[in-house]
Design a protein around this motif. Structure first.
Motif, PDB file in Angstrom:
ATOM      1  N   GLY A  57       2.057   1.796  -0.266  1.00  0.00           N
ATOM      2  CA  GLY A  57       1.173   2.575   0.592  1.00  0.00           C
ATOM      3  C   GLY A  57       0.172   1.708   1.322  1.00  0.00           C
ATOM      4  O   GLY A  57      -0.440   2.119   2.286  1.00  0.00           O
ATOM      5  N   PHE A  58      -0.013   0.484   0.855  1.00  0.00           N
ATOM      6  CA  PHE A  58      -0.864  -0.473   1.536  1.00  0.00           C
ATOM      7  C   PHE A  58       0.056  -1.352   2.370  1.00  0.00           C
ATOM      8  O   PHE A  58       0.895  -2.059   1.845  1.00  0.00           O
ATOM      9  N   GLY A  59      -0.084  -1.293   3.682  1.00  0.00           N
ATOM     10  CA  GLY A  59       0.860  -1.924   4.595  1.00  0.00           C
ATOM     11  C   GLY A  59       1.005  -3.422   4.465  1.00  0.00           C
ATOM     12  O   GLY A  59       2.074  -3.956   4.691  1.00  0.00           O
ATOM     13  N   ASP A  60      -0.055  -4.143   4.109  1.00  0.00           N
ATOM     14  CA  ASP A  60       0.017  -5.604   4.112  1.00  0.00           C
ATOM     15  C   ASP A  60       0.177  -6.206   2.724  1.00  0.00           C
ATOM     16  O   ASP A  60      -0.202  -7.337   2.486  1.00  0.00           O
ATOM     17  N   GLY A  61       0.771  -5.494   1.825  1.00  0.00           N
ATOM     18  CA  GLY A  61       1.045  -6.023   0.503  1.00  0.00           C
ATOM     19  C   GLY A  61       2.498  -6.438   0.381  1.00  0.00           C
ATOM     20  O   GLY A  61       3.332  -6.138   1.232  1.00  0.00           O
ATOM     21  N   VAL A  62       2.803  -7.139  -0.696  1.00  0.00           N
ATOM     22  CA  VAL A  62       4.171  -7.599  -0.916  1.00  0.00           C
ATOM     23  C   VAL A  62       5.107  -6.406  -1.133  1.00  0.00           C
ATOM     24  O   VAL A  62       6.281  -6.464  -0.777  1.00  0.00           O
ATOM     25  N   VAL A  63       4.583  -5.296  -1.661  1.00  0.00           N
ATOM     26  CA  VAL A  63       5.417  -4.120  -1.892  1.00  0.00           C
ATOM     27  C   VAL A  63       5.724  -3.395  -0.579  1.00  0.00           C
ATOM     28  O   VAL A  63       6.849  -2.967  -0.340  1.00  0.00           O
ATOM     29  N   GLY A  64       4.737  -3.279   0.303  1.00  0.00           N
ATOM     30  CA  GLY A  64       4.937  -2.576   1.567  1.00  0.00           C
ATOM     31  C   GLY A  64       5.525  -3.465   2.641  1.00  0.00           C
ATOM     32  O   GLY A  64       6.715  -3.414   2.947  1.00  0.00           O
ATOM     33  N   ARG A  65       4.696  -4.304   3.238  1.00  0.00           N
ATOM     34  CA  ARG A  65       5.132  -5.176   4.340  1.00  0.00           C
ATOM     35  C   ARG A  65       6.178  -6.171   3.867  1.00  0.00           C
ATOM     36  O   ARG A  65       7.148  -6.467   4.569  1.00  0.00           O
TER      37      ARG A  65
END
Length: 158
Positions: free
Chosen positions: A23-31
């Motif tokens: 849900g956080f765009g600039d994390g390793v999980v998202g972006r």
């Protein structure tokens, strides 16, 4: 004065994605996941077309399929973990891909990869543009100010 958390660039060029929740765009999980999926799609297309240069000089098609992107440069380059090759200490080898068009091994751990990034280009420049110490524009060591070469125009108002 307390400092607030903020993004910063590693070695002045690289944004390393942190493991923030989905849900956080600039994390390793998202972006990172989005870029990893794009890398894998590009790798599959390159393999189907026979574009072996996409995995040169240090990669293979199987390594490329295991990579997980965890950072991006302002130039569109990506470091990625090889998730299928963990060593005895739990470290993952790290590869660099330039716009998904090459695979270069940066190191066997994050420390080595950061050193690789810090060094910049791996090959020495064919022309050394560094002025010799005797050049008038280079500090003589007595002070840290750069000197203008003889005959240079001054920006001072007279």
């Amino acid at each position: 004065m307390e400092s607030e958390p903020r993004w910063n660039l590693t070695v002045g060029l690289w944004l390393i994605y942190t493991p923030v929740p989905s849900g956080f765009g600039d994390g390793v999980v998202g972006r990172g996941r989005y870029l990893t999926e794009a890398l894998h799609r590009d790798v599959r297309e390159g393999r189907a077309e026979g574009y072996d240069w996409k995995i040169e000089p240090d990669g293979s098609w199987s390594i490329a399929e295991r990579l997980v992107v965890f950072a991006i440069s302002e130039n569109g380059d990506y470091p990625a973990w090889d998730t299928g090759a963990r060593d005895d200490d739990g470290e993952l080898p790290i590869f660099h891909t330039s716009r998904f068009n090459s695979l270069t091994r940066m190191g066997d751990a994050l420390y080595e990869a950061i050193e690789w990034l810090r060094r910049g280009d791996r090959e020495p420049d064919p022309i050394d543009l560094t002025p010799p110490r005797s050049h008038p524009a280079v500090s003589d060591g007595a002070d840290a100010q750069l000197k203008s070469p003889p005959g240079a125009m001054s920006m001072k108002r007279e």
